[in-house]
Structure formats: C-alpha cells, structure tokens
Scaffold this motif. Sequence first.
Motif, PDB file in Angstrom:
ATOM      1  N   LEU A   1       0.840  -1.206   0.000  1.00 48.11           N
ATOM      2  CA  LEU A   1       0.000   0.000   0.000  1.00 48.11           C
ATOM      3  C   LEU A   1       0.871   1.251   0.000  1.00 48.11           C
ATOM      4  CD1 LEU A   1      -3.002  -0.637   2.440  1.00 48.11           C
ATOM      5  CD2 LEU A   1      -3.134   0.013   0.044  1.00 48.11           C
ATOM      6  N   ALA A   2       1.929   1.210   0.794  1.00 52.51           N
ATOM      7  CA  ALA A   2       2.825   2.370   0.878  1.00 52.51           C
ATOM      8  C   ALA A   2       3.506   2.618  -0.459  1.00 52.51           C
ATOM      9  CB  ALA A   2       3.860   2.151   1.971  1.00 52.51           C
ATOM     10  N   ALA A   3       3.835   1.535  -1.173  1.00 56.97           N
ATOM     11  CA  ALA A   3       4.546   1.678  -2.448  1.00 56.97           C
ATOM     12  C   ALA A   3       3.602   2.008  -3.600  1.00 56.97           C
ATOM     13  CB  ALA A   3       5.303   0.391  -2.759  1.00 56.97           C
ATOM     14  N   ALA A   4       2.325   1.635  -3.471  1.00 64.73           N
ATOM     15  CA  ALA A   4       1.389   1.714  -4.592  1.00 64.73           C
ATOM     16  C   ALA A   4       1.119   3.140  -5.063  1.00 64.73           C
ATOM     17  CB  ALA A   4       0.075   1.041  -4.223  1.00 64.73           C
ATOM     18  N   THR A   5       0.997   4.074  -4.139  1.00 64.21           N
ATOM     19  CA  THR A   5       0.656   5.453  -4.522  1.00 64.21           C
ATOM     20  C   THR A   5       1.733   6.042  -5.431  1.00 64.21           C
ATOM     21  OG1 THR A   5      -0.555   5.733  -2.461  1.00 64.21           O
ATOM     22  CG2 THR A   5       0.099   7.741  -3.611  1.00 64.21           C
ATOM     23  N   ALA A   6       2.987   5.952  -4.992  1.00 65.73           N
ATOM     24  CA  ALA A   6       4.091   6.488  -5.797  1.00 65.73           C
ATOM     25  C   ALA A   6       4.187   5.744  -7.131  1.00 65.73           C
ATOM     26  CB  ALA A   6       5.392   6.373  -5.030  1.00 65.73           C
ATOM     27  N   ALA A   7       3.998   4.415  -7.079  1.00 66.89           N
ATOM     28  CA  ALA A   7       4.096   3.603  -8.291  1.00 66.89           C
ATOM     29  C   ALA A   7       3.025   4.006  -9.299  1.00 66.89           C
ATOM     30  CB  ALA A   7       3.973   2.127  -7.940  1.00 66.89           C
ATOM     31  N   ALA A   8       1.768   4.118  -8.836  1.00 69.89           N
ATOM     32  CA  ALA A   8       0.664   4.464  -9.736  1.00 69.89           C
ATOM     33  C   ALA A   8       0.851   5.862 -10.302  1.00 69.89           C
ATOM     34  CB  ALA A   8      -0.665   4.357  -8.984  1.00 69.89           C
ATOM     35  N   GLN A   9       1.294   6.794  -9.469  1.00 72.04           N
ATOM     36  CA  GLN A   9       1.510   8.164  -9.950  1.00 72.04           C
ATOM     37  C   GLN A   9       2.579   8.190 -11.040  1.00 72.04           C
ATOM     38  OE1 GLN A   9       2.224  10.432  -6.387  1.00 72.04           O
ATOM     39  NE2 GLN A   9       0.049  10.599  -5.920  1.00 72.04           N
ATOM     40  N   ALA A  10       3.638   7.412 -10.844  1.00 71.10           N
ATOM     41  CA  ALA A  10       4.725   7.391 -11.828  1.00 71.10           C
ATOM     42  C   ALA A  10       4.291   6.701 -13.115  1.00 71.10           C
ATOM     43  CB  ALA A  10       5.932   6.687 -11.237  1.00 71.10           C
ATOM     44  N   ILE A  11       3.593   5.582 -12.971  1.00 70.09           N
ATOM     45  CA  ILE A  11       3.217   4.786 -14.147  1.00 70.09           C
ATOM     46  C   ILE A  11       2.155   5.489 -15.002  1.00 70.09           C
ATOM     47  CG2 ILE A  11       2.006   2.652 -14.830  1.00 70.09           C
ATOM     48  CD1 ILE A  11       3.598   1.270 -12.548  1.00 70.09           C
ATOM     49  N   PHE A  12       1.220   6.179 -14.332  1.00 72.41           N
ATOM     50  CA  PHE A  12       0.101   6.776 -15.070  1.00 72.41           C
ATOM     51  C   PHE A  12       0.271   8.277 -15.332  1.00 72.41           C
ATOM     52  CE2 PHE A  12      -1.618   2.909 -13.148  1.00 72.41           C
ATOM     53  CZ  PHE A  12      -2.102   2.282 -14.293  1.00 72.41           C
ATOM     54  N   SER A  13       1.489   8.777 -15.185  1.00 72.31           N
ATOM     55  CA  SER A  13       1.769  10.185 -15.491  1.00 72.31           C
ATOM     56  C   SER A  13       2.794  10.269 -16.616  1.00 72.31           C
ATOM     57  CB  SER A  13       2.353  10.903 -14.260  1.00 72.31           C
ATOM     58  OG  SER A  13       1.461  10.852 -13.176  1.00 72.31           O
ATOM     59  N   TYR A  14       2.701  11.328 -17.403  1.00 74.14           N
ATOM     60  CA  TYR A  14       3.787  11.634 -18.348  1.00 74.14           C
ATOM     61  C   TYR A  14       3.693  13.086 -18.788  1.00 74.14           C
ATOM     62  CZ  TYR A  14       0.213  10.570 -21.896  1.00 74.14           C
ATOM     63  OH  TYR A  14      -0.926  10.538 -22.641  1.00 74.14           O
ATOM     64  N   ASP A  15       4.829  13.557 -19.292  1.00 74.11           N
ATOM     65  CA  ASP A  15       4.921  14.945 -19.738  1.00 74.11           C
ATOM     66  C   ASP A  15       5.650  14.938 -21.084  1.00 74.11           C
ATOM     67  OD1 ASP A  15       5.650  17.612 -20.198  1.00 74.11           O
ATOM     68  OD2 ASP A  15       5.625  18.026 -18.034  1.00 74.11           O
ATOM     69  N   TYR A  16       5.023  15.495 -22.122  1.00 74.79           N
ATOM     70  CA  TYR A  16       5.624  15.423 -23.474  1.00 74.79           C
ATOM     71  C   TYR A  16       7.001  16.088 -23.532  1.00 74.79           C
ATOM     72  CZ  TYR A  16       4.655  20.350 -24.429  1.00 74.79           C
ATOM     73  OH  TYR A  16       4.653  21.720 -24.396  1.00 74.79           O
ATOM     74  N   ARG A  17       7.248  17.078 -22.599  1.00 76.70           N
ATOM     75  CA  ARG A  17       8.530  17.798 -22.624  1.00 76.70           C
ATOM     76  C   ARG A  17       9.686  16.937 -22.095  1.00 76.70           C
ATOM     77  NH1 ARG A  17       5.904  22.702 -19.389  1.00 76.70           N
ATOM     78  NH2 ARG A  17       5.132  20.822 -18.367  1.00 76.70           N
TER      79      ARG A  17
ATOM     80  N   PHE B   1       9.349  13.258 -21.956  1.00 81.40           N
ATOM     81  CA  PHE B   1       8.647  11.977 -22.065  1.00 81.40           C
ATOM     82  C   PHE B   1       9.512  10.786 -21.644  1.00 81.40           C
ATOM     83  CE2 PHE B   1       6.553   8.375 -24.066  1.00 81.40           C
ATOM     84  CZ  PHE B   1       5.231   8.648 -23.780  1.00 81.40           C
ATOM     85  N   ASP B   2      10.739  10.755 -22.117  1.00 80.40           N
ATOM     86  CA  ASP B   2      11.605   9.607 -21.811  1.00 80.40           C
ATOM     87  C   ASP B   2      11.911   9.503 -20.322  1.00 80.40           C
ATOM     88  OD1 ASP B   2      11.573   8.915 -24.442  1.00 80.40           O
ATOM     89  OD2 ASP B   2      13.426   9.975 -24.939  1.00 80.40           O
ATOM     90  N   THR B   3      12.094  10.644 -19.688  1.00 83.71           N
ATOM     91  CA  THR B   3      12.337  10.651 -18.243  1.00 83.71           C
ATOM     92  C   THR B   3      11.102  10.146 -17.494  1.00 83.71           C
ATOM     93  OG1 THR B   3      13.581  12.683 -18.677  1.00 83.71           O
ATOM     94  CG2 THR B   3      13.269  12.063 -16.371  1.00 83.71           C
ATOM     95  N   SER B   4       9.909  10.599 -17.938  1.00 83.83           N
ATOM     96  CA  SER B   4       8.658  10.157 -17.310  1.00 83.83           C
ATOM     97  C   SER B   4       8.522   8.643 -17.407  1.00 83.83           C
ATOM     98  CB  SER B   4       7.448  10.791 -18.005  1.00 83.83           C
ATOM     99  OG  SER B   4       7.537  12.187 -18.014  1.00 83.83           O
ATOM    100  N   VAL B   5       8.802   8.134 -18.614  1.00 84.53           N
ATOM    101  CA  VAL B   5       8.664   6.697 -18.848  1.00 84.53           C
ATOM    102  C   VAL B   5       9.694   5.911 -18.025  1.00 84.53           C
ATOM    103  CG1 VAL B   5       8.938   4.883 -20.579  1.00 84.53           C
ATOM    104  CG2 VAL B   5       7.577   6.907 -21.101  1.00 84.53           C
ATOM    105  N   ALA B   6      10.907   6.409 -17.984  1.00 85.53           N
ATOM    106  CA  ALA B   6      11.949   5.727 -17.201  1.00 85.53           C
ATOM    107  C   ALA B   6      11.562   5.692 -15.731  1.00 85.53           C
ATOM    108  CB  ALA B   6      13.284   6.449 -17.381  1.00 85.53           C
ATOM    109  N   ASN B   7      10.969   6.775 -15.276  1.00 87.53           N
ATOM    110  CA  ASN B   7      10.500   6.854 -13.887  1.00 87.53           C
ATOM    111  C   ASN B   7       9.416   5.812 -13.628  1.00 87.53           C
ATOM    112  OD1 ASN B   7      10.222   7.849 -11.286  1.00 87.53           O
ATOM    113  ND2 ASN B   7       8.662   9.335 -11.907  1.00 87.53           N
ATOM    114  N   GLY B   8       8.460   5.733 -14.566  1.00 87.11           N
ATOM    115  CA  GLY B   8       7.379   4.761 -14.423  1.00 87.11           C
ATOM    116  C   GLY B   8       7.895   3.322 -14.496  1.00 87.11           C
ATOM    117  N   ARG B   9       8.845   3.127 -15.405  1.00 86.50           N
ATOM    118  CA  ARG B   9       9.434   1.802 -15.620  1.00 86.50           C
ATOM    119  C   ARG B   9      10.102   1.268 -14.351  1.00 86.50           C
ATOM    120  NH1 ARG B   9      11.508  -2.295 -16.372  1.00 86.50           N
ATOM    121  NH2 ARG B   9      12.424  -3.296 -18.201  1.00 86.50           N
ATOM    122  N   ALA B  10      10.619   2.171 -13.534  1.00 89.65           N
ATOM    123  CA  ALA B  10      11.317   1.775 -12.305  1.00 89.65           C
ATOM    124  C   ALA B  10      10.374   1.112 -11.300  1.00 89.65           C
ATOM    125  CB  ALA B  10      11.982   2.992 -11.671  1.00 89.65           C
ATOM    126  N   PHE B  11       9.054   1.347 -11.457  1.00 89.05           N
ATOM    127  CA  PHE B  11       8.074   0.779 -10.525  1.00 89.05           C
ATOM    128  C   PHE B  11       7.413  -0.480 -11.069  1.00 89.05           C
ATOM    129  CE2 PHE B  11       8.367   5.194  -9.181  1.00 89.05           C
ATOM    130  CZ  PHE B  11       8.416   5.072  -7.801  1.00 89.05           C
TER     131      PHE B  11
END
Lengths: 191, 166
Positions: free
Chosen positions: B50-66, B68-78
């Motif tokens: 539960l503690a890990a899920a919030t950060a994981a979901a925020q990272a996985i379901f967020s992105y910024d076109y400016r 993008f690769d950093t956003s995806v790498a961040n999400g990929r880490a979870f």
Amino acid sequence: VTRRPHPRTARRPAPATRRPAPATRRRTRFTRTAPSNVVLAVLMCAALAAGAVFGSRWYDDRMLERTHQQALAAAKQITVNFVSVSASSVDRDLQRIADGATGDFYDEFARGRPQVRAAIVENNVESRGTVLRAALVSGDRHSAVVLVAVDATVRNAKAPDGRASHYRIQVDVTHDAGSGRWLVSRLQFVG
Amino acid sequence: MPKLKWPRLRMRRGGAACVAVLALGLAVAGAGWYQHEQARQRDVAVRQSLAAATAAAQAIFSYDYRSFDTSVANGRAFATGQFADEYAKTTAALKPQAVSEQAIVRAAVSASGVVTARPQRVELLLYLNQYRRNTNVTGEKVDQNRVVLTMVPVKEAWLVSHAVAI
C-alpha cells in the motif's frame, strides 16, 4: 544424567529376601521413573501452554479474517442495493437500502428518501448495479472502511436504452452488536 | 505376576497419555505459529505494498511530453516482469501522439484498498485521477479511473507486476 547411576547402584543390593522384592521393585521403579515423569509433565505443560498461546493467536487471526470478509460482503451488498432501484419496485428497493443503513447514513437517507422516491417514479428510473471489485482500506472487529467499484446500467425517461455509469464508492461499515449484521454508516462517492 | 504388571501398565498408559497430550500441544503450537506467521507476513505485505502503490501508480500513469523519456523511465522503475515490457511498448507507441498533442498527464491517487493479499502477492484497488492537458482540450480534464494493481516483492521493494483499469 551423571547423577542417575548412583541411586541405582546403591539400591540394587537392597532386596536381600524374596518376600519384600515386589514392593521394593515397585518402589524402585517409581523412584527410578519419577524424574522422567517430572520432565514429561513439565514438557507436557510447556507444550499445552505453547499450544494455547499460538492456538489463540491463530484463532484471533482467523476471526479477524472472517470479520473482514463479512464487512466486505456487507459493503458490496449494500452498495449494490444503493445503485439498484426501479420505479416499479421503488418502495421495496428504498426499504432495502434503509435496512442496511445505520448512523449518519441512515439519517441522511431517511431525510432525502421522499425526494429520491419522487425522482425515481417521475423519471421512470430503472438501475441495476454490479460490483467489479471491493477492497478493504482498514478494519477491525467493529468497523471497516471499504472501497467498492460498481458499474450500473441506468435507464430513465431521458435514456430509455440505458446508460452505463461507473461509480467509485467508499463505505464505512459498522458491526451492529444487536443484530450481528454489518451496516453502512457512511457512503460517499470518491472524487 | 499380574500384580506386578498392573502398575507398569498404568505407568505406560499415563506415559502414553502424557506423550499424546505433548504431541497435540506441540502440533497446535506449530500450526498456530505457522498460521500466525503467515498472517503477520500478509500484514507486512499489505502495509508495504500500500505504501509503495501510490508512488508507483503516480509514476506509471503520469507523463509529460517535454520530458517523455524521463517520465517513462521513472514509471518503468516501478514495474516488473512482463508488465514492465508491456509498459515500455505502450509508452513507446504513445510517444509520437503525446508529443504532437503536447500532452501532460498527472496522476493522483484518491483512495486505495486491498482486494486480496498473500505474503508474496497483493492485489490493490486504487481510485486514480488523471489530470490531462493537451492541445485538444481547453484547460484541464479529469479522468476518474479505477485501477487494479498487482504488486509483488522484488529485492525488498514492492513493484507492479500487473495493472488494469476496470
């Protein structure tokens, strides 16, 4: 262990005559087995105590697990009832919701009930809900907070073919000691 | 002789009863300990996932076109396992559109709960909002999602092994 051979060897020459032999033998057996009996008794008590301690923990875990399942089941049922109303059976449907409610939710529902009833009848509403998933947020033996993801098909005067609604509901359920049932004390749509 | 046998028999019977009670006590204690340990491990799994899920979901379901690769790498880490590959594929396919539409998606968790829990696998239900900005919408649009995350422990961390919107 090192002390044992001593009394044995000391007592062995004692039975000189034939007659007292049985009694002496019996006594010897008793004194001989006594230490192991004591050890056995102590072990038995220790095993029983350990059994009682770990057994009761196990029982408590099981009871809590059962309690959570009951809370989840009640949350699902009452939430489905809440989104399943029909103009043709409006009074029965609303009564079923009231039967599963308590506390603030009961009061709020009772207050709004006449308007809700009028709206359902006026718009010829027919709504059927299904639970997709229910999840426990927190809970103990007396209360729990549960998320219930519900879909419903709502037909009314404006949408006679039905329209799918996706709900995100959170309910607080409380165990009613009197009836033994779990009732909803708070129901909210999560934004 | 029968007189002699009697006490021995009684002793044997008593001893056997003692051993039986001992064995029963130990069996209950062992089973109780094991079950309680399982429950404890399940509680730990629930708390940590539960503690890990919030950060994981925020990272996985967020992105910024400016970025993008950093956003995806961040999400990929979870993410872990097959889902990590799936995530990489989906985001790679999404990139051209995200850039052309200048899409920014910010995810936030409103609520989370436990659907099922085992020491090595926890299924969570999340109410997840996605705040979307792009050239096709004026201002910000909010999607209210319901997401089921399956989380597994990988080297001390709880990662997402499956995610599905329901």
